[in-house]
Design an enzyme around this catalytic site. Structure first.
Site, PDB file in Angstrom:
ATOM      1  N   GLU A   1      -1.313  12.837 -12.433  1.00 48.34           N
ATOM      2  CA  GLU A   1      -2.086  13.855 -13.154  1.00 48.34           C
ATOM      3  C   GLU A   1      -1.207  15.046 -13.541  1.00 48.34           C
ATOM      4  O   GLU A   1      -1.363  15.622 -14.619  1.00 48.34           O
ATOM      5  CB  GLU A   1      -3.263  14.315 -12.290  1.00 48.34           C
ATOM      6  CG  GLU A   1      -4.337  13.241 -12.141  1.00 48.34           C
ATOM      7  CD  GLU A   1      -5.479  13.670 -11.245  1.00 48.34           C
ATOM      8  OE1 GLU A   1      -6.606  13.823 -11.759  1.00 48.34           O
ATOM      9  OE2 GLU A   1      -5.239  13.850 -10.039  1.00 48.34           O
TER      10      GLU A   1
ATOM     11  N   GLU B   1      -6.894   6.571  -6.810  1.00 43.65           N
ATOM     12  CA  GLU B   1      -7.921   7.261  -6.025  1.00 43.65           C
ATOM     13  C   GLU B   1      -9.138   6.393  -5.722  1.00 43.65           C
ATOM     14  O   GLU B   1      -9.777   6.550  -4.679  1.00 43.65           O
ATOM     15  CB  GLU B   1      -8.373   8.532  -6.751  1.00 43.65           C
ATOM     16  CG  GLU B   1      -7.365   9.669  -6.712  1.00 43.65           C
ATOM     17  CD  GLU B   1      -6.332   9.592  -7.827  1.00 43.65           C
ATOM     18  OE1 GLU B   1      -5.570  10.560  -7.991  1.00 43.65           O
ATOM     19  OE2 GLU B   1      -6.278   8.560  -8.531  1.00 43.65           O
TER      20      GLU B   1
END
Length: 703
Positions: free
Chosen positions: A106, A126
């Site tokens: 990210e 995730e």
């Protein structure tokens, strides 16, 4: 220790993450990144910023140990940091080496440009922790890489190669083969500055959905529903990517944040994160220093060329370790080696191996019928028939033949490793290595620590398990160790439920609805009813009481030659692997119940799940109390990786903690009363369970 280093190269500020081993983005790292960015932004001589790593990987992601408290959300949190990086007024170039995962990925998405090493992999894993990317990953990745690739990455959690992201235009350049990544990144930054390259902000980008079919997301949900059944996060991942396609970036990030918070509060997230930490804790053995020197393992021998022996050998070959398969029966050896070769050929046809890789693996495979040919191996694993006298004879021979310092391992699944070690002059070199079938596929390796197993032998075995890509869990010595000891009461209760009136199909359905990969009747048919019968006979005195109710239906099926899939009949009738119910089984059960004085009745699915799962948990509590397992998470790792327990429930002990030990205790006592003499015998709560309930504690508290 400095977590981020700062260096000025001409007009380029180089910020290197320097917090080994994975540069996790805990609060102190986030603060250091922010501080160094501010330093670069304040310097008028800096035209661009390169964000890189001084280690072997760019960044492994967020520090999930912070999730238990407030640190993960302390300012700057990861989302704030990414927004800050994206909003800077100077060019930011991410230099990606090794892996950029989760929050690390990210962070790179918030940069203006990305250059990567050709071997780099980028991922958003995730979902494997029961959550979704929470720092803009679900919004920026679709804008940069397109919705299909982003959706696949985010919902599966699987990393992809840098080349693939280059083709999708989410990575802008790959470093050349002979070019150091950092040098390439600095050169790229200078080139961008010279070309007056524009700043790039995902807020200015929209997801291109012009080529997507109208029902794209519906079809994606349909195709992935089978593998995500029982999990919460994958659906939230899909919703987040849908939002990226419809909303401005800021609104999409706010939507993502709400989904992230929802996921964090689910039992599935707690379960998956429990397994994540438990897998890492399982390699830490109380009383043994982590710096214990391990023995070099360069050559391995496997005794036995059957299915198990061949599968074990493939693990070491795949890891680049020369492996000798020994079998005294030359014909059996020839068949075993041929099977190994065929397995590699099949893998090559399926694209899992290149022909060059197959050739390399097979060059490491050796075979022999002579013990003298394994005198120089560093590790030998016995994988012969599960009988004490046979295994002891093998170990007597190994003791005579193998060099000093060699580790002698037994693949027993139930037998006393102390008794095996006792026939050697070096019991400190003996350890149990219980592989699960198929051994070249199943991730679990149950490592059995005998009374005299040396610390360095145990730690070497653990490290070697990781090298061959297994999940190691250490067990003490008892019949069946952790996994098979716990499966015994589970199987017993299933057999009893059939006598009481539940059909195999009802039991299978109730247990698969609970989340198991398969119920006990189907598992017994697959493994072989004859196998479980012979184990019961072999261990009758030590482990199996002479209760006439005990496994009566299984014994009857054995007597009738109904061994399961291999014979075409077991609990079910088989045509190939297709199965159908057999009314004859219920007739046999009714006759046995009548003989044994057991009243048949309608049984609910809830009772099936409670009786089978709660006795499993109760046995786990006893194993913990005896010190056979070091921690409850070890048991959960065994069951999720070796016995098909649902990952989204986190293993039997985590499941018990989640629903409350007081409820488990109350249910056990309820069945203890309602099932008469049988209940009194088999539903007595483990003392540890009673103590923990009294103290208002969980299994996780008992370490």
């Amino acid at each position: 220790m400095t977590q981020v280093t700062y260096e000025l190269r001409n007009n380029i500020a180089v910020l290197q993450l320097s917090s080994p081993p994975v540069n996790s983005l805990g609060l102190s790292m986030r603060q250091a990144i922010m501080s160094n960015f501010q330093k670069a932004l304040a310097d008028e001589n800096v035209d661009a910023i390169v964000l890189a790593s001084s280690g072997s990987i760019f960044c492994g992601g967020a520090d999930i140990s912070e999730f238990d408290g407030d640190l993960a959300f302390a300012s700057p949190n990861l989302s704030e940091l990414c927004d800050f990086v994206e909003g800077t007024n100077k060019l930011v170039i991410a230099a990606i080496n090794g892996m950029a995962l989760g929050g690390g990925c990210e962070l790179t998405l918030a940069c203006d440009y990305r250059i990567a090493d050709k071997k780099a992999k980028i991922g958003l894993p995730e979902v494997q922790l029961g959550i979704l990317p929470g720092a803009g990953g679900t919004q920026r990745m679709p804008r940069l890489a397109g919705a299909p690739l982003a959706l696949e990455m985010i919902s599966s959690g699987k990393p992809v190669a840098a080349q693939k992201l280059l083709e999708a235009k989410a990575i802008d350049r790959l470093a050349l083969e002979d070019e150091a990544l950092l040098e390439a990144a600095v050169n790229y930054a200078e080139e961008l500055v010279a070309d007056d390259a524009p700043l790039r902000n995902c807020a200015d980008m929209a997801v291109d959905i012009s080529d997507l079919p109208e029902d794209y997301f519906f079809e994606f949900r349909r195709k992935t529903s089978a593998r995500t059944q029982g999990f919460y996060a994958p659906e939230q991942c899909i919703q987040a990517v849908e939002a990226a396609c419809a909303l401005p970036l800021a609104e999409g990030i706010a939507f993502e944040a709400n989904l992230f918070r929802d996921c964090m509060e689910t039992p599935q997230a707690r379960a998956q994160q429990h397994l994540f930490f438990s897998e890492r804790a399982a390699t830490k053995i109380p009383g043994i220093q982590s710096k214990t020197l391990i023995r070099p393992i360069n050559r391995v021998a496997v005794i036995g060329s059957g299915t198990m022996g061949g599968g074990i050998a493939m693990n070491f070959i795949n890891a680049g370790i020369e492996t000798v398969v020994l079998d005294l029966n030359a014909e059996a050896l020839e068949r075993g080696i041929a099977t190994i070769r065929r397995n590699y050929e099949i893998s090559a046809k399926k694209g899992r191996f290149t022909q060059a890789q197959v050739d390399s693996c097979l060059s490491l495979l050796k075979s022999t019928t002579e013990y003298s040919d394994i005198s120089d191996v560093d590790l030998v694993i016995e994988a012969v028939f599960e009988r004490m006298d046979i295994k002891q004879q093998v170990f007597k021979t190994l003791d005579e033949v193998c060099k000093p310092g060699a580790i002698l391992a037994t693949n027993t699944s139930t037998l006393d490793v102390n008794e095996i070690a006792a026939v050697t002059s070096r019991p400190e070199a003996v350890v149990g290595t219980h592989f699960f079938s198929p051994a070249n596929v199943m991730r679990l390796l149950e490592i059995v620590r005998a009374e005299k197993t040396a610390d360095d032998v145990l730690m070497t075995t653990i490290k070697l398990a990781q090298k061959i890509k297994k999940v190691p869990v250490v067990s003490g010595v008892c019949w069946g160790f952790i996994g098979n000891r716990m499966i015994e009461p589970y199987g017993r209760e299933t057999a009893r439920l059939i006598l009481e009136g539940a059909s195999p199909a009802q039991i299978d359905q109730a247990l698969t609805d609970f989340g198991l990969a398969m119920g006990f009747p189907s598992m017994a048919d697959l493994a072989g009813i004859d196998v479980s019968y012979l184990i019961r006979q072999e261990n009758a005195e030590a482990c199996y009481p002479r209760d006439p109710h005990y496994a009566a239906i299984l014994d009857k099926l054995y007597e009738l030659g109904r061994y399961g899939q291999k014979s075409g009949r077991g609990f079910y009738i088989y045509e190939g692997r297709d199965k159908r119910e057999d009314p004859e089984v219920m007739t046999l059960a009714a006759d046995l119940a009548n003989e044994l004085g057991i009243k048949q009745r309608a049984i609910t699915d809830q009772e099936i799940v409670e009786r089978t799962m709660y006795v499993l948990i109760n046995e786990g509590a006893q194993i913990l109390d005896e010190g056979i397992a070091y921690r409850s998470g070890d048991i959960d790792i065994v069951y999720c990786n070796g016995y098909g327990f649902p990952i989204f429930k986190g293993g039997p002990m985590q499941f018990a903690d989640e629903i409350g030990l007081d409820k488990i205790l109350a249910a056990l006592n309820g069945y203890r009363q309602s099932l008469g003499d049988y209940g009194e015998e088999w539903f007595k709560p483990a003392p540890l369970l009673e103590r923990l309930v009294e103290q208002n504690k969980s299994f996780k508290d008992y370490q």
